[in-house]
Design a protein around this motif. Structure first.
Motif, PDB file in Angstrom:
ATOM      1  N   TRP A  75     -18.211  14.028  14.135  1.00  0.00           N
ATOM      2  CA  TRP A  75     -18.970  14.328  12.927  1.00  0.00           C
ATOM      3  C   TRP A  75     -20.300  13.613  13.071  1.00  0.00           C
ATOM      4  CZ3 TRP A  75     -19.818  10.709   8.698  1.00  0.00           C
ATOM      5  CH2 TRP A  75     -19.202   9.469   8.870  1.00  0.00           C
ATOM      6  N   ASP A 112     -17.776  11.172  -1.773  1.00  0.00           N
ATOM      7  CA  ASP A 112     -16.493  11.853  -1.539  1.00  0.00           C
ATOM      8  C   ASP A 112     -16.568  12.713  -0.283  1.00  0.00           C
ATOM      9  OD1 ASP A 112     -15.260  10.717  -3.725  1.00  0.00           O
ATOM     10  OD2 ASP A 112     -15.445  12.493  -5.006  1.00  0.00           O
ATOM     11  N   ARG A 113     -17.702  13.354  -0.064  1.00  0.00           N
ATOM     12  CA  ARG A 113     -17.875  14.175   1.135  1.00  0.00           C
ATOM     13  C   ARG A 113     -17.806  13.310   2.391  1.00  0.00           C
ATOM     14  NH1 ARG A 113     -23.376  16.247   1.796  1.00  0.00           N
ATOM     15  NH2 ARG A 113     -23.482  15.070   3.703  1.00  0.00           N
ATOM     16  N   HIS A 115     -16.278  10.425   2.595  1.00  0.00           N
ATOM     17  CA  HIS A 115     -14.923   9.875   2.682  1.00  0.00           C
ATOM     18  C   HIS A 115     -13.964  10.815   3.413  1.00  0.00           C
ATOM     19  CE1 HIS A 115     -15.448   6.834  -0.855  1.00  0.00           C
ATOM     20  NE2 HIS A 115     -16.290   6.638   0.126  1.00  0.00           N
ATOM     21  N   HIS A 116     -14.283  12.109   3.444  1.00  0.00           N
ATOM     22  CA  HIS A 116     -13.434  13.048   4.189  1.00  0.00           C
ATOM     23  C   HIS A 116     -13.493  12.767   5.681  1.00  0.00           C
ATOM     24  CE1 HIS A 116     -12.157  15.491   0.846  1.00  0.00           C
ATOM     25  NE2 HIS A 116     -13.406  15.611   0.433  1.00  0.00           N
ATOM     26  N   HIS A 117     -14.591  12.184   6.129  1.00  0.00           N
ATOM     27  CA  HIS A 117     -14.734  11.846   7.553  1.00  0.00           C
ATOM     28  C   HIS A 117     -14.204  10.447   7.846  1.00  0.00           C
ATOM     29  CE1 HIS A 117     -17.029  15.417   8.423  1.00  0.00           C
ATOM     30  NE2 HIS A 117     -17.793  15.163   7.367  1.00  0.00           N
ATOM     31  N   GLN A 119     -12.441   7.405   5.445  1.00  0.00           N
ATOM     32  CA  GLN A 119     -12.004   6.955   4.123  1.00  0.00           C
ATOM     33  C   GLN A 119     -12.663   5.630   3.744  1.00  0.00           C
ATOM     34  OE1 GLN A 119     -10.131   8.693   2.016  1.00  0.00           O
ATOM     35  NE2 GLN A 119     -10.156   7.113   0.475  1.00  0.00           N
TER      36      GLN A 119
END
Length: 194
Positions: A75, A112-113, A115-117, A119
């Motif tokens: 990412w 939040d976006r 945190h998907h990659h 936490q």
């Protein structure tokens, strides 16, 4: 190897602080709660925030190495951390209440976006920057997220301890790395070599 403007004992203390912050010193350091990669992400973000090229390059290489060792999914972590830093440069005291409330909502969506990659990454970085600039409003927003992410009190304390250590180290290291060349030139102008 160049000698230190501050002297070797100071460099020794800074190196010891680095070990306590990132790798640990067996039998001496408190145990870490955040992984080394998470602490290095925070250091990388603070290097960007403080605009220290030396620290940015060092911690960027370290994050890349740790990501490779851990076989982390790809990412754009560098680009996302730059966006986090740009977002976190906003200060409660420089905008209206309505803008601040809008900022909080936008921050939660953005973090939040991220945190998907990884936490907790956005909240960890936000809390670190809040500490770095003594921004109680940002620390409160980030703390609320940390409480949700780490509901166990002992874990929460460990996370905050780890973040605080990184901030203290990075403030010292970036100041040293940013000003040493200036100090050397000033001393050189007087014929003093270090």
């Amino acid at each position: 190897m160049r000698s230190s403007v501050q002297g070797q004992p100071f460099n020794d203390v800074l190196n010891e602080l680095h070990a306590h912050t990132f790798s640990g010193v067996p039998g001496e350091s408190d145990p870490f709660t955040l992984s080394e990669l998470d602490r290095e992400y925070i250091a990388y973000a603070l290097a960007l925030y403080y605009q220290c090229d030396h620290c940015h390059q060092y911690h960027g290489r370290t994050v890349a190495r740790l990501r490779e060792q851990s076989n982390c999914p790809d990412w754009d972590w560098q680009g996302e951390i730059v966006k986090l830093i740009l977002f976190l440069r906003t200060s409660h005291d420089s905008i209206s209440i309505m803008e601040w409330n809008g900022w909080i909502e936008a921050w939660r969506n953005f973090s939040d976006r991220v945190h998907h990659h990884r936490q907790g990454l956005g909240s960890n970085i936000a809390y670190a920057i809040g500490i770095a600039r003594a921004d109680e409003h940002l620390m409160t927003v980030a703390f609320d997220s940390l409480v949700t992410l780490y509901p166990d009190d002992a874990t929460l304390l460990g996370v905050i301890r780890d973040i605080d250590r990184v901030v203290v180290f990075m403030k010292a290291a970036t100041s040293k790395n940013r000003t040493d060349p200036i100090l050397r030139e000033q001393l050189k102008s007087r014929g003093i070599r270090v």
